[in-house]
Design an enzyme around this catalytic site. Structure first.
Site, PDB file in Angstrom:
ATOM      1  N   ASP A 183       4.754   2.192  -0.225  1.00 54.82           N
ATOM      2  CA  ASP A 183       5.706   2.510  -1.302  1.00 54.82           C
ATOM      3  C   ASP A 183       6.607   3.666  -0.880  1.00 54.82           C
ATOM      4  O   ASP A 183       7.826   3.633  -1.080  1.00 54.82           O
ATOM      5  CB  ASP A 183       4.962   2.953  -2.578  1.00 54.82           C
ATOM      6  CG  ASP A 183       4.104   1.873  -3.205  1.00 54.82           C
ATOM      7  OD1 ASP A 183       4.543   1.270  -4.183  1.00 54.82           O
ATOM      8  OD2 ASP A 183       2.981   1.643  -2.716  1.00 54.82           O
ATOM      9  N   THR A 242       1.837  -3.124  -6.251  1.00 54.99           N
ATOM     10  CA  THR A 242       1.095  -2.200  -5.380  1.00 54.99           C
ATOM     11  C   THR A 242      -0.416  -2.402  -5.495  1.00 54.99           C
ATOM     12  O   THR A 242      -1.138  -2.421  -4.497  1.00 54.99           O
ATOM     13  CB  THR A 242       1.445  -0.732  -5.721  1.00 54.99           C
ATOM     14  OG1 THR A 242       2.838  -0.539  -5.536  1.00 54.99           O
ATOM     15  CG2 THR A 242       0.697   0.231  -4.819  1.00 54.99           C
TER      16      THR A 242
END
Length: 307
Positions: free
Chosen positions: A50, A121
């Site tokens: 990320d 995620t």
């Protein structure tokens, strides 16, 4: 030949930037150290992917288009981006396409780019790799007008010789590319919803729709792909939780092929730079038959969700 319109240059760059992002996502996973950090709890995670991807996307696009507003999910410093994270290429095929007339006069400072560096995620950390997408949405006048969705692990279960990953892109008034548009089976009501953010309200809303099947997957980008590839007929999420960077790119692609996305109450999303980031009143999206699903959302659910 006249130089391509700004919008087409931004989309062409975003395409290459998203492909670079996918390489980073795969490299972090194969290196084995995901660097997981909990943000607001165990269902709100951030990984090294990320962080690196957001730095790569935001810095690469800001360097080429310095007056564009870029809003990313992760709160990160922008000054320590190394050159190896910069992608300065673009997709030639996109530049060859004519810009829709209503967008030819756009100026840089009128665009807002919403970035989710790694949508899904939690699924990424759990090895559900086909749920993961990289999202770059482009807004003008508060409206999502173009988007890029990269699936870094598309085809990952197809064997060693399969080409890994794909990039889907679209522009309102032009269409969407990189996938085969397919409608869900006629007469079937297949609802796709959240995998890890369920609640009594989410389930009450789904029950009211009386679906034939409910699919629970991670990632907003992934859910919109289920719609445009005919695996689901409606994406229903009666809860806050989704943010503008989750919906901007998917919305542009869905609208480019004639679909519709709103909050649960039927309000369109706004994407100007001052807007609040949370989609507080949930999400309702379909490729076709939006009114069928919208008309079946219970008023009790709508009243529980305040935009």
């Amino acid at each position: 030949m006249a130089s391509p319109a700004l919008l087409m240059r931004v989309v062409a760059s975003a395409y290459s930037v998203a492909e670079k992002a996918a390489t980073i996502v795969r490299n972090v996973m194969s290196a084995g150290d995901l660097g997981i950090v909990e943000k607001a709890g165990p269902n709100d995670l951030q990984t090294k992917a990320d962080r690196l991807v957001q730095m790569s996307i935001c810095a690469s696009l800001a360097r080429k288009f310095p007056k564009v507003t870029i809003i990313g999910e992760e709160e990160l410093p922008t000054d320590d981006v190394t050159e190896d994270l910069i992608e300065d290429g673009h997709c030639e095929e996109i530049l060859k396409k004519p810009c829709p007339a209503q967008y030819t006069g756009i100026k840089e400072e009128e665009l807002v780019i919403w970035v989710d560096p790694l949508d899904g995620t939690k699924e990424y950390t759990e090895g559900l790799l086909d749920h993961v997408t990289v999202l770059i949405g482009i807004a003008y006048g508060g409206k999502a007008i173009a988007g890029v969705i990269n699936q870094p692990y598309y085809n990952y279960e197809a064997g060693a010789n399969a080409v890994l990953g794909r990039t889907i892109w679209g522009v309102l008034g032009m269409g969407a590319f990189g996938f085969q548009l397919t409608e869900a089976p006629a007469g079937k009501h297949i609802v796709v919803t959240t995998r890890s953010h369920s609640s009594a309200l989410v389930n009450e809303c789904i029950t009211a729709l009386n679906p034939d099947t409910v699919i629970r997957v991670g990632g907003a980008g992934n859910k919109i792909i289920q719609l445009i590839e005919g695996k689901a007929s409606a994406y229903v999420f009666a809860s806050p939780g989704c943010k503008k960077w989750d919906t901007c790119a998917p919305e542009a692609i869905l609208h480019a092929v004639g679909g519709k996305i709103t909050d649960i109450r039927g309000n369109p999303f706004q994407y100007n730079k001052e807007v609040k980031h949370m989609n507080s009143a949930g999400v309702l999206a379909t490729l076709r038959n939006y009114d069928y699903y919208a008309s079946r959302i219970p008023n009790t659910v709508k009243e529980s969700l305040v935009p």
